[in-house]
Design an enzyme around this catalytic site. Structure first.
Site, short mmCIF file in Angstrom:
data_model
loop_
_atom_site.label_atom_id
_atom_site.label_comp_id
_atom_site.label_asym_id
_atom_site.label_seq_id
_atom_site.Cartn_x
_atom_site.Cartn_y
_atom_site.Cartn_z
N ASN A 66 -3.76 2.35 3.98
CA ASN A 66 -2.49 1.74 3.26
C ASN A 66 -1.73 3.26 2.91
O ASN A 66 -2.21 4.18 2.71
CB ASN A 66 -2.68 0.76 1.77
CG ASN A 66 -1.52 0.77 1.02
OD1 ASN A 66 -0.41 0.13 1.77
ND2 ASN A 66 -1.38 1.05 -0.06
N HIS A 116 1.06 4.67 0.35
CA HIS A 116 1.59 4.24 -1.03
C HIS A 116 2.50 5.53 -1.44
O HIS A 116 2.34 6.58 -1.44
CB HIS A 116 0.21 4.35 -1.96
CG HIS A 116 0.75 3.85 -3.50
ND1 HIS A 116 1.18 2.60 -3.80
CD2 HIS A 116 0.85 4.55 -4.64
CE1 HIS A 116 1.62 2.69 -5.13
NE2 HIS A 116 1.38 4.04 -5.44
N SER A 151 0.73 8.91 -0.37
CA SER A 151 -0.71 9.14 -0.08
C SER A 151 -1.01 8.00 0.98
O SER A 151 -0.55 6.81 0.86
CB SER A 151 -1.61 9.03 -1.33
OG SER A 151 -1.03 9.77 -2.52
N ASP A 211 -4.79 0.07 -4.81
CA ASP A 211 -4.45 1.68 -4.90
C ASP A 211 -5.35 2.53 -5.19
O ASP A 211 -5.25 3.62 -5.73
CB ASP A 211 -3.13 1.94 -5.37
CG ASP A 211 -1.91 1.02 -5.07
OD1 ASP A 211 -1.91 0.92 -3.53
OD2 ASP A 211 -1.00 0.78 -5.55
#
Length: 227
Positions: free
Chosen positions: A109, A111, A138, A147
């Site tokens: 992912n 973020h 990130s 997260d």
């Protein structure tokens, strides 16, 4: 015999600018991979229009009896594309534990914050409100906790006096694409792995996230060398 290209499934909820960056890099020959499906919880998401219709999957979560039922159908659809990597590129729905575990160690992912700071939403406004001097993006492995997965790499931007959330968001977006592409190159080359709370690069643990430099290269803060 040439080796098959790594297969990338992409989850997206919005306009898909990070997805487009991946598509463009593949087309330019700077990223060895192929998009095998784009999946969205928003049937009207612009991201879906960036790939041929045969590669699109979408469904409205509210039409399912439970969060778990939606995630199970999404997971089956993703699995059918036989992905090597699952990329969350602006996917705004929290993935359930069963989905995460099914693709654990190969789901990434991006973020918009310097994790572990500012998990969740409104990251730009919160960074300004907290008086931070720098912000950024990130890329991390996905785990069930929001997260909170092991951070692979980060890109840093300054916060200027008088910044608004929108201005800061534009500055962060300018580094998101090169950061994501740099990490995806490592991933598709088989150089990245997740070991619990730790990322390994070429079989060696990373004790701090890699950093994107001004030339768009990832460097190891531990020794300053490019990777």
């Amino acid at each position: 015999m040439p080796q098959p290209l790594p297969r990338i499934a992409v989850l997206a909820s919005g306009r898909g600018s990070n997805l487009q960056a991946v598509i463009d890099a593949i087309a330019a020959g700077t990223l060895a991979g192929q998009i095998v499906g784009v999946y969205s919880d928003k049937p009207g998401a612009v991201a879906l229009q960036r790939v041929p219709e045969a590669l699109r999957w979408s469904a409205e979560a509210k039409r399912f009896p439970s969060r778990e039922a939606f995630d199970a159908e999404l997971a089956d659809a993703v699995a059918a594309s036989r992905p090597d990597w699952v990329l969350c590129a602006g996917y705004l729905r929290i993935l359930g534990d069963a989905f995460v575990e099914r693709f654990r160690g190969r789901t990434i992912n991006i973020h918009p914050s310097l994790l572990p700071k500012f998990r969740g939403l409104r990251t730009h406004a919160r960074a300004i409100e907290e008086g931070e001097q720098e912000h950024g993006a990130s890329v991390h492995f996905v785990i069930p906790e929001l997260d909170a997965g092991a951070v692979i790499a980060q890109a840093v931007v300054p916060i200027h006096t008088g910044d608004t959330a929108d201005l800061l968001a534009e500055r962060v977006l300018s580094v998101e694409h090169p950061l994501l592409l740099a990490v995806m190159r490592l991933a598709t080359l088989g150089r990245l792995a997740e070991h619990g709370a730790t990322v390994s690069l070429d079989g060696h643990p990373l004790f701090t996230p890699l950093r994107l430099d001004f030339a768009g290269r990832l460097t190891d803060p531990g020794n300053g060398s490019a990777v």
